[in-house]
Design an enzyme around this catalytic site. Structure first.
Site, PDB file in Angstrom:
ATOM      1  N   ARG A 212      16.744  31.100   2.934  1.00  0.00           N
ATOM      2  CA  ARG A 212      15.994  31.481   1.747  1.00  0.00           C
ATOM      3  C   ARG A 212      16.781  32.507   0.930  1.00  0.00           C
ATOM      4  NH1 ARG A 212      12.376  31.693   6.135  1.00  0.00           N
ATOM      5  NH2 ARG A 212      10.674  30.163   6.039  1.00  0.00           N
ATOM      6  N   LYS A 237      10.794  35.438   6.632  1.00  0.00           N
ATOM      7  CA  LYS A 237       9.522  35.357   5.916  1.00  0.00           C
ATOM      8  C   LYS A 237       8.336  35.306   6.862  1.00  0.00           C
ATOM      9  CE  LYS A 237       7.057  32.509   2.535  1.00  0.00           C
ATOM     10  NZ  LYS A 237       7.125  31.293   1.700  1.00  0.00           N
ATOM     11  N   HIS A 310      14.821  27.677  -4.767  1.00  0.00           N
ATOM     12  CA  HIS A 310      14.260  27.266  -3.478  1.00  0.00           C
ATOM     13  C   HIS A 310      14.499  25.785  -3.195  1.00  0.00           C
ATOM     14  CE1 HIS A 310      11.869  28.493  -0.048  1.00  0.00           C
ATOM     15  NE2 HIS A 310      11.165  27.386  -0.130  1.00  0.00           N
ATOM     16  N   ARG A 313      17.036  24.938  -0.571  1.00  0.00           N
ATOM     17  CA  ARG A 313      16.578  24.884   0.827  1.00  0.00           C
ATOM     18  C   ARG A 313      16.111  23.474   1.169  1.00  0.00           C
ATOM     19  NH1 ARG A 313      14.777  27.902   5.209  1.00  0.00           N
ATOM     20  NH2 ARG A 313      12.626  27.630   5.899  1.00  0.00           N
ATOM     21  N   HIS A 336      11.271  27.060  10.767  1.00  0.00           N
ATOM     22  CA  HIS A 336       9.872  26.649  10.627  1.00  0.00           C
ATOM     23  C   HIS A 336       9.177  26.645  11.982  1.00  0.00           C
ATOM     24  CE1 HIS A 336      11.462  24.960   6.825  1.00  0.00           C
ATOM     25  NE2 HIS A 336      10.259  25.270   6.386  1.00  0.00           N
ATOM     26  N   TYR A 345      10.068  20.123   3.479  1.00  0.00           N
ATOM     27  CA  TYR A 345      11.436  20.391   3.045  1.00  0.00           C
ATOM     28  C   TYR A 345      12.384  19.237   3.343  1.00  0.00           C
ATOM     29  CZ  TYR A 345       9.947  25.197   2.405  1.00  0.00           C
ATOM     30  OH  TYR A 345       9.287  26.323   1.962  1.00  0.00           O
TER      31      TYR A 345
END
Length: 358
Positions: A212, A237, A310, A313, A336, A345
Protein backbone atom coordinates in the site's frame (compact mmCIF):
# COMPACT_ATOMS: atom_id res chain seq x y z
CA UNK A 1 -36.29 21.22 43.81
CA UNK A 2 -36.98 23.56 40.88
CA UNK A 3 -36.77 27.34 40.91
CA UNK A 4 -38.16 29.56 38.14
CA UNK A 5 -36.95 33.16 38.23
CA UNK A 6 -37.45 36.05 35.87
CA UNK A 7 -34.34 37.58 34.28
CA UNK A 8 -34.99 40.92 32.71
CA UNK A 9 -38.11 41.53 30.67
CA UNK A 10 -37.96 38.60 28.25
CA UNK A 11 -36.15 35.70 29.97
CA UNK A 12 -37.01 33.02 32.52
CA UNK A 13 -34.32 30.98 34.26
CA UNK A 14 -35.07 27.45 35.43
CA UNK A 15 -32.80 25.87 38.03
CA UNK A 16 -32.98 22.35 39.43
CA UNK A 17 -30.97 21.44 42.53
CA UNK A 18 -30.90 17.86 43.88
CA UNK A 19 -28.44 16.52 46.43
CA UNK A 20 -25.93 14.18 44.86
CA UNK A 21 -26.35 15.62 41.34
CA UNK A 22 -24.83 18.67 39.65
CA UNK A 23 -27.03 21.77 39.53
CA UNK A 24 -28.88 22.18 36.24
CA UNK A 25 -30.00 25.53 34.87
CA UNK A 26 -31.26 26.89 31.59
CA UNK A 27 -32.77 30.13 30.31
CA UNK A 28 -35.99 30.35 28.24
CA UNK A 29 -38.09 33.04 26.61
CA UNK A 30 -41.35 31.76 28.12
CA UNK A 31 -42.14 30.65 31.66
CA UNK A 32 -44.10 27.58 30.52
CA UNK A 33 -41.05 26.34 28.60
CA UNK A 34 -38.88 26.77 31.68
CA UNK A 35 -41.41 24.88 33.84
CA UNK A 36 -41.68 22.06 31.29
CA UNK A 37 -37.90 21.67 31.14
CA UNK A 38 -37.59 21.68 34.94
CA UNK A 39 -40.25 18.94 35.28
CA UNK A 40 -38.44 16.82 32.69
CA UNK A 41 -35.13 17.16 34.53
CA UNK A 42 -36.77 16.31 37.87
CA UNK A 43 -38.35 13.24 36.32
CA UNK A 44 -34.97 12.07 35.06
CA UNK A 45 -33.45 12.53 38.49
CA UNK A 46 -36.25 10.63 40.19
CA UNK A 47 -35.98 7.67 37.82
CA UNK A 48 -32.14 7.59 37.81
CA UNK A 49 -32.19 8.37 34.11
CA UNK A 50 -30.49 11.72 34.49
CA UNK A 51 -28.06 12.81 31.79
CA UNK A 52 -26.00 15.96 32.18
CA UNK A 53 -26.43 17.72 28.84
CA UNK A 54 -24.80 21.02 29.78
CA UNK A 55 -21.64 20.42 27.74
CA UNK A 56 -23.63 19.20 24.74
CA UNK A 57 -25.84 22.28 24.87
CA UNK A 58 -23.03 24.83 25.03
CA UNK A 59 -20.35 23.15 22.86
CA UNK A 60 -20.44 23.29 19.06
CA UNK A 61 -19.41 20.46 16.78
CA UNK A 62 -16.68 22.74 15.41
CA UNK A 63 -15.05 22.91 18.85
CA UNK A 64 -15.24 19.13 19.21
CA UNK A 65 -13.81 18.49 15.72
CA UNK A 66 -10.91 20.86 16.35
CA UNK A 67 -10.14 19.28 19.71
CA UNK A 68 -10.30 15.78 18.22
CA UNK A 69 -7.95 16.80 15.40
CA UNK A 70 -5.56 18.30 17.94
CA UNK A 71 -5.58 15.55 20.59
CA UNK A 72 -6.65 12.27 18.95
CA UNK A 73 -5.77 12.41 15.26
CA UNK A 74 -1.96 12.70 15.75
CA UNK A 75 -1.97 9.28 17.46
CA UNK A 76 -3.29 7.54 14.34
CA UNK A 77 -1.36 6.04 11.44
CA UNK A 78 -3.68 7.79 9.00
CA UNK A 79 -3.29 11.15 10.76
CA UNK A 80 -2.59 13.22 7.66
CA UNK A 81 -5.56 11.83 5.73
CA UNK A 82 -7.87 12.20 8.73
CA UNK A 83 -6.85 15.83 9.16
CA UNK A 84 -7.88 16.50 5.58
CA UNK A 85 -11.28 14.86 6.06
CA UNK A 86 -11.95 16.69 9.33
CA UNK A 87 -11.03 19.89 7.49
CA UNK A 88 -13.79 19.08 4.98
CA UNK A 89 -16.30 18.71 7.82
CA UNK A 90 -15.17 22.03 9.32
CA UNK A 91 -15.69 23.85 6.00
CA UNK A 92 -19.36 22.90 5.80
CA UNK A 93 -21.46 26.08 6.26
CA UNK A 94 -24.01 24.52 8.61
CA UNK A 95 -23.12 21.31 10.44
CA UNK A 96 -20.03 22.38 12.46
CA UNK A 97 -21.83 25.49 13.76
CA UNK A 98 -24.54 23.43 15.48
CA UNK A 99 -24.42 22.72 19.19
CA UNK A 100 -23.65 19.08 19.96
CA UNK A 101 -27.16 18.66 21.38
CA UNK A 102 -28.54 19.77 17.99
CA UNK A 103 -26.62 17.18 15.94
CA UNK A 104 -29.60 15.08 14.84
CA UNK A 105 -29.98 12.43 12.16
CA UNK A 106 -31.80 15.02 10.03
CA UNK A 107 -28.86 17.44 10.31
CA UNK A 108 -26.38 14.71 9.36
CA UNK A 109 -28.59 13.52 6.49
CA UNK A 110 -28.75 17.06 5.12
CA UNK A 111 -24.93 17.25 5.28
CA UNK A 112 -24.71 13.87 3.52
CA UNK A 113 -26.87 15.11 0.65
CA UNK A 114 -24.77 18.26 0.27
CA UNK A 115 -21.59 16.18 0.07
CA UNK A 116 -23.07 13.69 -2.40
CA UNK A 117 -23.60 16.58 -4.80
CA UNK A 118 -19.84 17.21 -4.69
CA UNK A 119 -18.04 13.87 -4.21
CA UNK A 120 -18.52 10.13 -4.64
CA UNK A 121 -20.47 7.89 -2.30
CA UNK A 122 -17.24 6.17 -1.20
CA UNK A 123 -15.84 9.51 0.02
CA UNK A 124 -19.06 10.32 1.91
CA UNK A 125 -19.06 6.89 3.57
CA UNK A 126 -15.50 7.44 4.85
CA UNK A 127 -16.34 10.94 6.11
CA UNK A 128 -19.44 9.61 7.90
CA UNK A 129 -17.18 7.09 9.61
CA UNK A 130 -14.90 9.85 10.90
CA UNK A 131 -17.85 11.93 12.11
CA UNK A 132 -19.21 8.90 13.96
CA UNK A 133 -15.82 8.25 15.60
CA UNK A 134 -15.61 11.89 16.76
CA UNK A 135 -19.09 11.82 18.31
CA UNK A 136 -18.41 8.51 20.08
CA UNK A 137 -15.11 9.78 21.47
CA UNK A 138 -16.71 12.99 22.73
CA UNK A 139 -19.32 10.99 24.62
CA UNK A 140 -16.91 8.43 26.08
CA UNK A 141 -13.92 10.62 26.92
CA UNK A 142 -15.06 14.24 27.20
CA UNK A 143 -18.37 13.87 29.03
CA UNK A 144 -20.34 15.42 26.15
CA UNK A 145 -23.50 13.36 26.32
CA UNK A 146 -25.07 13.15 22.90
CA UNK A 147 -26.47 10.12 21.14
CA UNK A 148 -24.60 9.31 17.94
CA UNK A 149 -27.10 10.04 15.13
CA UNK A 150 -24.83 8.73 12.37
CA UNK A 151 -25.97 5.16 12.94
CA UNK A 152 -29.53 6.19 12.10
CA UNK A 153 -28.56 7.91 8.85
CA UNK A 154 -28.85 5.92 5.65
CA UNK A 155 -25.44 5.56 4.10
CA UNK A 156 -24.96 5.96 0.35
CA UNK A 157 -24.70 2.69 -1.58
CA UNK A 158 -21.16 1.35 -1.45
CA UNK A 159 -19.41 1.53 -4.82
CA UNK A 160 -18.65 -1.65 -6.70
CA UNK A 161 -15.23 -3.16 -6.10
CA UNK A 162 -12.71 -1.70 -8.52
CA UNK A 163 -11.17 -4.00 -11.09
CA UNK A 164 -9.03 -1.44 -12.93
CA UNK A 165 -5.83 -2.90 -14.34
CA UNK A 166 -3.07 -1.36 -16.42
CA UNK A 167 -2.53 -2.42 -20.00
CA UNK A 168 1.10 -2.83 -21.14
CA UNK A 169 0.87 0.45 -23.09
CA UNK A 170 -0.61 2.29 -20.10
CA UNK A 171 2.20 1.11 -17.86
CA UNK A 172 4.83 2.05 -20.43
CA UNK A 173 3.51 5.57 -20.92
CA UNK A 174 3.02 6.08 -17.19
CA UNK A 175 6.57 5.09 -16.32
CA UNK A 176 7.92 7.26 -19.15
CA UNK A 177 6.00 10.24 -17.77
CA UNK A 178 7.58 9.62 -14.36
CA UNK A 179 11.14 10.08 -15.61
CA UNK A 180 12.81 12.91 -13.75
CA UNK A 181 12.39 16.33 -15.33
CA UNK A 182 15.59 17.86 -16.76
CA UNK A 183 17.26 20.62 -14.77
CA UNK A 184 18.29 23.93 -16.25
CA UNK A 185 21.64 25.58 -15.64
CA UNK A 186 20.15 27.66 -12.85
CA UNK A 187 18.98 24.54 -11.05
CA UNK A 188 15.27 24.89 -11.85
CA UNK A 189 13.28 22.17 -13.56
CA UNK A 190 12.44 22.17 -17.24
CA UNK A 191 9.10 21.17 -18.70
CA UNK A 192 8.00 17.54 -18.75
CA UNK A 193 8.91 14.76 -16.39
CA UNK A 194 8.56 14.42 -12.62
CA UNK A 195 10.09 16.84 -10.14
CA UNK A 196 9.88 14.29 -7.34
CA UNK A 197 12.58 11.60 -7.83
CA UNK A 198 10.84 9.21 -5.42
CA UNK A 199 7.57 8.82 -7.33
CA UNK A 200 8.82 6.60 -10.17
CA UNK A 201 10.63 3.97 -8.03
CA UNK A 202 7.76 4.01 -5.55
CA UNK A 203 5.24 3.17 -8.27
CA UNK A 204 7.51 0.50 -9.71
CA UNK A 205 7.91 -1.08 -6.28
CA UNK A 206 4.15 -0.92 -5.67
CA UNK A 207 3.55 -2.94 -8.85
CA UNK A 208 6.20 -5.46 -7.82
CA UNK A 209 5.20 -5.95 -4.18
CA UNK A 210 1.46 -5.05 -3.82
CA UNK A 211 2.39 -2.80 -0.90
CA UNK A 212 0.00 0.00 0.00
CA UNK A 213 1.01 3.62 -0.41
CA UNK A 214 1.15 4.10 3.38
CA UNK A 215 3.30 0.98 3.77
CA UNK A 216 5.76 2.20 1.15
CA UNK A 217 5.99 5.63 2.77
CA UNK A 218 6.58 4.06 6.20
CA UNK A 219 9.22 1.58 4.96
CA UNK A 220 12.67 2.16 6.48
CA UNK A 221 16.05 0.84 5.39
CA UNK A 222 16.60 -0.94 8.70
CA UNK A 223 13.69 -3.24 7.80
CA UNK A 224 14.93 -3.98 4.27
CA UNK A 225 17.18 -7.02 3.80
CA UNK A 226 18.34 -7.11 0.20
CA UNK A 227 20.39 -10.27 0.75
CA UNK A 228 17.36 -12.23 2.00
CA UNK A 229 15.09 -10.31 -0.40
CA UNK A 230 12.60 -9.21 2.25
CA UNK A 231 11.01 -5.99 3.49
CA UNK A 232 9.51 -6.06 6.99
CA UNK A 233 6.46 -3.93 7.82
CA UNK A 234 6.08 -3.58 11.63
CA UNK A 235 2.68 -1.91 11.23
CA UNK A 236 0.14 -2.37 8.46
CA UNK A 237 -3.41 -1.22 7.82
CA UNK A 238 -4.98 -4.21 9.61
CA UNK A 239 -2.61 -3.85 12.57
CA UNK A 240 -0.54 -6.98 11.88
CA UNK A 241 3.15 -6.95 11.03
CA UNK A 242 4.18 -8.75 7.87
CA UNK A 243 7.32 -9.46 5.88
CA UNK A 244 7.04 -8.90 2.14
CA UNK A 245 9.12 -11.08 -0.20
CA UNK A 246 11.00 -9.06 -2.82
CA UNK A 247 11.36 -10.16 -6.41
CA UNK A 248 14.67 -9.74 -8.24
CA UNK A 249 13.26 -6.64 -9.94
CA UNK A 250 12.12 -5.20 -6.59
CA UNK A 251 15.63 -5.70 -5.18
CA UNK A 252 17.11 -3.93 -8.20
CA UNK A 253 14.75 -0.99 -7.69
CA UNK A 254 15.77 -0.69 -4.04
CA UNK A 255 19.49 -1.00 -4.83
CA UNK A 256 19.21 1.96 -7.20
CA UNK A 257 17.85 4.28 -4.49
CA UNK A 258 20.05 6.60 -2.41
CA UNK A 259 19.89 6.17 1.36
CA UNK A 260 18.04 9.10 2.91
CA UNK A 261 19.25 10.59 6.19
CA UNK A 262 15.77 10.10 7.66
CA UNK A 263 16.15 6.35 7.27
CA UNK A 264 13.02 6.11 5.15
CA UNK A 265 13.20 4.41 1.79
CA UNK A 266 10.87 7.04 0.29
CA UNK A 267 11.33 10.35 2.18
CA UNK A 268 8.28 12.09 0.72
CA UNK A 269 4.69 12.75 1.81
CA UNK A 270 1.28 11.27 0.88
CA UNK A 271 0.21 14.60 -0.59
CA UNK A 272 3.33 14.82 -2.74
CA UNK A 273 2.76 11.27 -4.00
CA UNK A 274 -0.89 11.97 -4.76
CA UNK A 275 -0.13 15.13 -6.71
CA UNK A 276 2.88 13.62 -8.47
CA UNK A 277 0.88 10.57 -9.54
CA UNK A 278 -1.99 12.71 -10.88
CA UNK A 279 0.41 14.92 -12.85
CA UNK A 280 2.19 11.89 -14.29
CA UNK A 281 -1.13 10.44 -15.47
CA UNK A 282 -1.96 13.73 -17.18
CA UNK A 283 1.45 13.91 -18.90
CA UNK A 284 1.20 10.27 -19.99
CA UNK A 285 -2.26 10.79 -21.52
CA UNK A 286 -1.14 13.91 -23.35
CA UNK A 287 1.94 12.13 -24.74
CA UNK A 288 -0.16 9.15 -25.80
CA UNK A 289 -2.71 11.33 -27.60
CA UNK A 290 0.10 13.21 -29.36
CA UNK A 291 1.69 9.93 -30.50
CA UNK A 292 -1.66 8.63 -31.76
CA UNK A 293 -2.22 11.87 -33.67
CA UNK A 294 1.27 11.71 -35.21
CA UNK A 295 0.85 8.10 -36.38
CA UNK A 296 -2.81 8.38 -37.35
CA UNK A 297 -3.74 5.71 -34.78
CA UNK A 298 -7.12 5.69 -33.10
CA UNK A 299 -6.62 6.20 -29.32
CA UNK A 300 -7.73 3.40 -27.00
CA UNK A 301 -10.91 4.20 -25.13
CA UNK A 302 -10.30 5.27 -21.50
CA UNK A 303 -6.52 5.23 -21.80
CA UNK A 304 -5.08 5.92 -18.31
CA UNK A 305 -8.41 7.33 -17.16
CA UNK A 306 -9.92 6.54 -13.74
CA UNK A 307 -6.60 5.24 -12.42
CA UNK A 308 -5.81 5.53 -8.69
CA UNK A 309 -2.58 4.73 -6.88
CA UNK A 310 -4.36 1.90 -5.05
CA UNK A 311 -5.06 0.26 -8.42
CA UNK A 312 -1.36 -0.61 -8.51
CA UNK A 313 -2.06 -2.99 -5.61
CA UNK A 314 -4.79 -4.62 -7.70
CA UNK A 315 -2.38 -4.94 -10.59
CA UNK A 316 0.37 -6.43 -8.44
CA UNK A 317 -1.96 -8.95 -6.76
CA UNK A 318 -3.29 -10.09 -10.12
CA UNK A 319 0.22 -10.55 -11.50
CA UNK A 320 1.33 -12.44 -8.41
CA UNK A 321 -1.69 -14.73 -8.67
CA UNK A 322 -0.30 -15.96 -11.99
CA UNK A 323 2.88 -17.09 -10.18
CA UNK A 324 1.42 -18.09 -6.79
CA UNK A 325 -1.50 -20.41 -7.41
CA UNK A 326 -1.88 -21.04 -3.66
CA UNK A 327 -4.21 -18.36 -2.26
CA UNK A 328 -2.68 -18.71 1.21
CA UNK A 329 0.75 -17.85 -0.18
CA UNK A 330 -0.74 -14.93 -2.09
CA UNK A 331 -2.53 -13.61 1.02
CA UNK A 332 0.74 -13.86 2.98
CA UNK A 333 2.36 -11.53 0.44
CA UNK A 334 -0.50 -9.01 0.20
CA UNK A 335 -1.38 -9.12 3.92
CA UNK A 336 -5.05 -10.05 3.63
CA UNK A 337 -6.53 -11.86 6.62
CA UNK A 338 -9.60 -12.99 4.73
CA UNK A 339 -9.27 -14.72 1.36
CA UNK A 340 -12.64 -13.22 0.39
CA UNK A 341 -11.11 -9.76 0.71
CA UNK A 342 -8.20 -10.85 -1.46
CA UNK A 343 -10.68 -11.63 -4.24
CA UNK A 344 -11.37 -7.90 -4.51
CA UNK A 345 -7.75 -7.37 -5.57
CA UNK A 346 -7.34 -10.38 -7.81
CA UNK A 347 -8.62 -9.50 -11.28
CA UNK A 348 -7.24 -11.85 -13.94
CA UNK A 349 -7.73 -10.79 -17.54
CA UNK A 350 -10.25 -12.89 -19.46
CA UNK A 351 -7.75 -13.50 -22.26
CA UNK A 352 -5.20 -14.90 -19.77
CA UNK A 353 -7.78 -17.30 -18.36
CA UNK A 354 -8.73 -18.34 -21.89
CA UNK A 355 -5.12 -19.33 -22.57
CA UNK A 356 -5.12 -21.55 -19.49
CA UNK A 357 -8.30 -23.24 -20.67
CA UNK A 358 -6.59 -24.15 -23.94
Amino acid sequence: MAQITKRGELQWRARVRVKGFPDQSRTFLYREHAERWARAVERELETSGFIDRREAEKTTLRTVLQRYMREVTPQKKSAEIERVKIGVLLRDPTLPNLKMAAITSAAVAAWRDRRLAQVSSATVIRELGILSAVLNHARREWDIHVENPVRYVKRPPAPRARDRRLSPDEERYLLAALEEAPRKADGTFGKGGSRNPWIAPMIQLAIETAMRRGELLALTWQHVDLKRQTAHLPETKNGDARTVPLSTKAVAILRSLPRALSGKVFPTTPTAVKLGFARALKRARERYMADCSATGTRPACGFLEDVHFHDLRHEAASRMAEKLSNLLELSAVTGHRDVRMLKRYYHPRAEDLAKKLG
